[in-house]
Design a protein around this motif. Structure first.
Motif, PDB file in Angstrom:
ATOM      1  N   LEU A  26     -73.168 -18.745  41.740  1.00  0.00           N
ATOM      2  CA  LEU A  26     -71.953 -17.954  41.593  1.00  0.00           C
ATOM      3  C   LEU A  26     -71.397 -17.517  42.943  1.00  0.00           C
ATOM      4  O   LEU A  26     -70.215 -17.205  43.049  1.00  0.00           O
ATOM      5  N   GLY A  27     -72.226 -17.494  43.970  1.00  0.00           N
ATOM      6  CA  GLY A  27     -71.756 -17.143  45.304  1.00  0.00           C
ATOM      7  C   GLY A  27     -70.840 -18.192  45.890  1.00  0.00           C
ATOM      8  O   GLY A  27     -70.025 -17.899  46.769  1.00  0.00           O
ATOM      9  N   ILE A  31     -65.850 -15.855  42.354  1.00  0.00           N
ATOM     10  CA  ILE A  31     -66.169 -14.663  41.567  1.00  0.00           C
ATOM     11  C   ILE A  31     -66.599 -13.565  42.517  1.00  0.00           C
ATOM     12  O   ILE A  31     -67.254 -13.819  43.528  1.00  0.00           O
ATOM     13  N   GLY A  32     -66.272 -12.330  42.181  1.00  0.00           N
ATOM     14  CA  GLY A  32     -66.623 -11.200  43.035  1.00  0.00           C
ATOM     15  C   GLY A  32     -68.126 -10.989  43.116  1.00  0.00           C
ATOM     16  O   GLY A  32     -68.903 -11.449  42.268  1.00  0.00           O
ATOM     17  N   SER A  36     -71.132 -11.272  40.204  1.00  0.00           N
ATOM     18  CA  SER A  36     -72.229 -12.198  40.473  1.00  0.00           C
ATOM     19  C   SER A  36     -73.581 -11.508  40.334  1.00  0.00           C
ATOM     20  O   SER A  36     -74.520 -12.073  39.764  1.00  0.00           O
ATOM     21  N   ILE A  37     -73.692 -10.285  40.829  1.00  0.00           N
ATOM     22  CA  ILE A  37     -74.950  -9.537  40.721  1.00  0.00           C
ATOM     23  C   ILE A  37     -75.253  -9.186  39.272  1.00  0.00           C
ATOM     24  O   ILE A  37     -76.394  -9.331  38.819  1.00  0.00           O
ATOM     25  N   VAL A  38     -74.242  -8.749  38.538  1.00  0.00           N
ATOM     26  CA  VAL A  38     -74.453  -8.386  37.131  1.00  0.00           C
ATOM     27  C   VAL A  38     -74.889  -9.597  36.316  1.00  0.00           C
ATOM     28  O   VAL A  38     -75.841  -9.528  35.532  1.00  0.00           O
TER      29      VAL A  38
END
Length: 58
Positions: A26-27, A31-32, A36-38
């Protein structure tokens, strides 16, 4: 009892690896960072819970 410990060790290891893979994939997209972390924490967590439910029924 031994099988349960093995499940916890490899299940957590699998969830961490899956989370890192999702985070790095996702990085590369647009995408923010917060999204990405969520997604990289919730997806492996839900996968681990579902695997535990399936494993505990046996």
């Amino acid at each position: 009892m031994q099988n349960k410990n093995i499940f916890y060790i490899f299940g957590i290891l699998q969830a961490l690896t899956l989370g890192l893979i999702v985070f790095f994939i996702l990085g590369t997209t647009n995408i923010g960072k917060d999204t990405s972390i969520v997604l990289s924490t919730l997806f492996p967590l839900f996968t681990l819970v579902i695997e535990y439910i399936i494993y505990s029924k046996k």
